[in-house]
Motif scaffolding. Structure first.
Motif, PDB file in Angstrom:
ATOM      1  N   GLU A 156       1.863  -1.174   4.350  1.00  0.00           N
ATOM      2  CA  GLU A 156       2.132   0.138   3.751  1.00  0.00           C
ATOM      3  C   GLU A 156       3.629   0.310   3.539  1.00  0.00           C
ATOM      4  O   GLU A 156       4.420   0.221   4.472  1.00  0.00           O
ATOM      5  CB  GLU A 156       1.615   1.256   4.659  1.00  0.00           C
ATOM      6  CG  GLU A 156       1.893   2.647   4.105  1.00  0.00           C
ATOM      7  CD  GLU A 156       1.603   3.737   5.125  1.00  0.00           C
ATOM      8  OE1 GLU A 156       0.589   4.425   4.987  1.00  0.00           O
ATOM      9  OE2 GLU A 156       2.419   3.881   6.081  1.00  0.00           O
ATOM     10  N   PHE A 179       0.833  -1.205   0.000  1.00  0.00           N
ATOM     11  CA  PHE A 179       0.000   0.000   0.000  1.00  0.00           C
ATOM     12  C   PHE A 179       0.863   1.249   0.000  1.00  0.00           C
ATOM     13  O   PHE A 179       1.819   1.363   0.762  1.00  0.00           O
ATOM     14  CB  PHE A 179      -0.893  -0.023   1.240  1.00  0.00           C
ATOM     15  CG  PHE A 179      -1.685   1.240   1.438  1.00  0.00           C
ATOM     16  CD1 PHE A 179      -2.672   1.612   0.538  1.00  0.00           C
ATOM     17  CD2 PHE A 179      -1.433   2.061   2.526  1.00  0.00           C
ATOM     18  CE1 PHE A 179      -3.398   2.776   0.720  1.00  0.00           C
ATOM     19  CE2 PHE A 179      -2.149   3.226   2.717  1.00  0.00           C
ATOM     20  CZ  PHE A 179      -3.141   3.593   1.813  1.00  0.00           C
ATOM     21  N   GLY A 232       1.070   4.955   0.986  1.00  0.00           N
ATOM     22  CA  GLY A 232       0.401   5.921   1.846  1.00  0.00           C
ATOM     23  C   GLY A 232       0.703   7.366   1.531  1.00  0.00           C
ATOM     24  O   GLY A 232       0.198   8.268   2.211  1.00  0.00           O
TER      25      GLY A 232
END
Length: 216
Positions: free
Chosen positions: A95, A12, A14
């Motif tokens: 993340e 992910f 961020g």
């Protein structure tokens, strides 16, 4: 064009949440290089402050009732529980660290492995969990811990290790987990601590009241 490691590509990103705020803080780090080394040293060594505050809580609890001593003893356990939960969340969210998403920003810290994820911040988790655990034990110590926790959270962004939301998310996760863990363990473990205070660990868990020796 920079090619990312496959594990990074699947993680992910961020930076779209508060990447601009992150960049503003790391720009500050670039403009205050005289602070880079002190804050880099503090970000890890500073965790020792939270251990010291819990030790102070234990020392003071030696003159208090068993319920208070129980809260002192379970405080570090609550911190470990919060940290463990945070590590599980970190693996689930996956993340990628800011250094992979914003490679052109200024970074004080070296870029970690691609599988060393960012959310939530582990350092901030320990700091915030300590605040919550100490709040039940002694609020003056909790306030002191909160001040150091804010500094700890700031250093994590300043050094480029975490986004601001990694720090905020860690606090929002760690505080209720540590608080609940402390409350539950603080009740369940009272009988055990009561027995320990009258057994071999009595000198460690109990202190004679002030003036007791003089009265003798």
């Amino acid at each position: 064009m920079m090619m990312l490691h496959p594990a990074v590509q699947l993680a992910f990103d961020g930076s779209g949440i508060d990447g601009s705020l992150f960049t503003a803080v790391t720009d500050l780090a670039r403009d205050t290089k005289w602070l880079n080394t002190p804050l880099s040293l503090w970000t890890n060594a500073g965790l020792g402050v939270f251990a010291v505050l819990m030790l102070i809580g234990w020392w003071k609890a030696r003159r208090r009732d068993t319920a208070t001593m129980t809260l002192a003893l379970v405080a570090p356990v609550a911190v470990v529980v919060a940290f463990t939960v945070a590590e599980v969340v970190k693996k689930v969210v996956a993340e990628v660290r800011p250094c992979y998403s914003l490679p052109h920003d200024y970074f004080v810290s070296a870029c970690p492995a691609s599988t060393d994820y960012a959310f939530p911040s582990g350092h901030t988790t320990v700091a915030a969990a300590t605040v919550a655990a100490l709040w039940l034990l002694q609020r003056r110590l909790a306030v002191i811990a909160a001040a150091f926790a804010l500094l700890e959270g700031f250093t994590r962004v300043y050094l480029g290790d975490h986004y601001p939301h990694d720090v905020l998310g860690a606090a929002l996760l760690a505080m209720p987990v540590a608080y609940l863990a402390s409350r539950i363990l603080g009740r369940v473990a009272v009988p055990l601590v009561e027995r320990l205070r009258t057994g071999l660990l009595q000198p460690v868990l109990t202190a004679a009241p002030v003036g007791a020796h003089a009265a003798r």
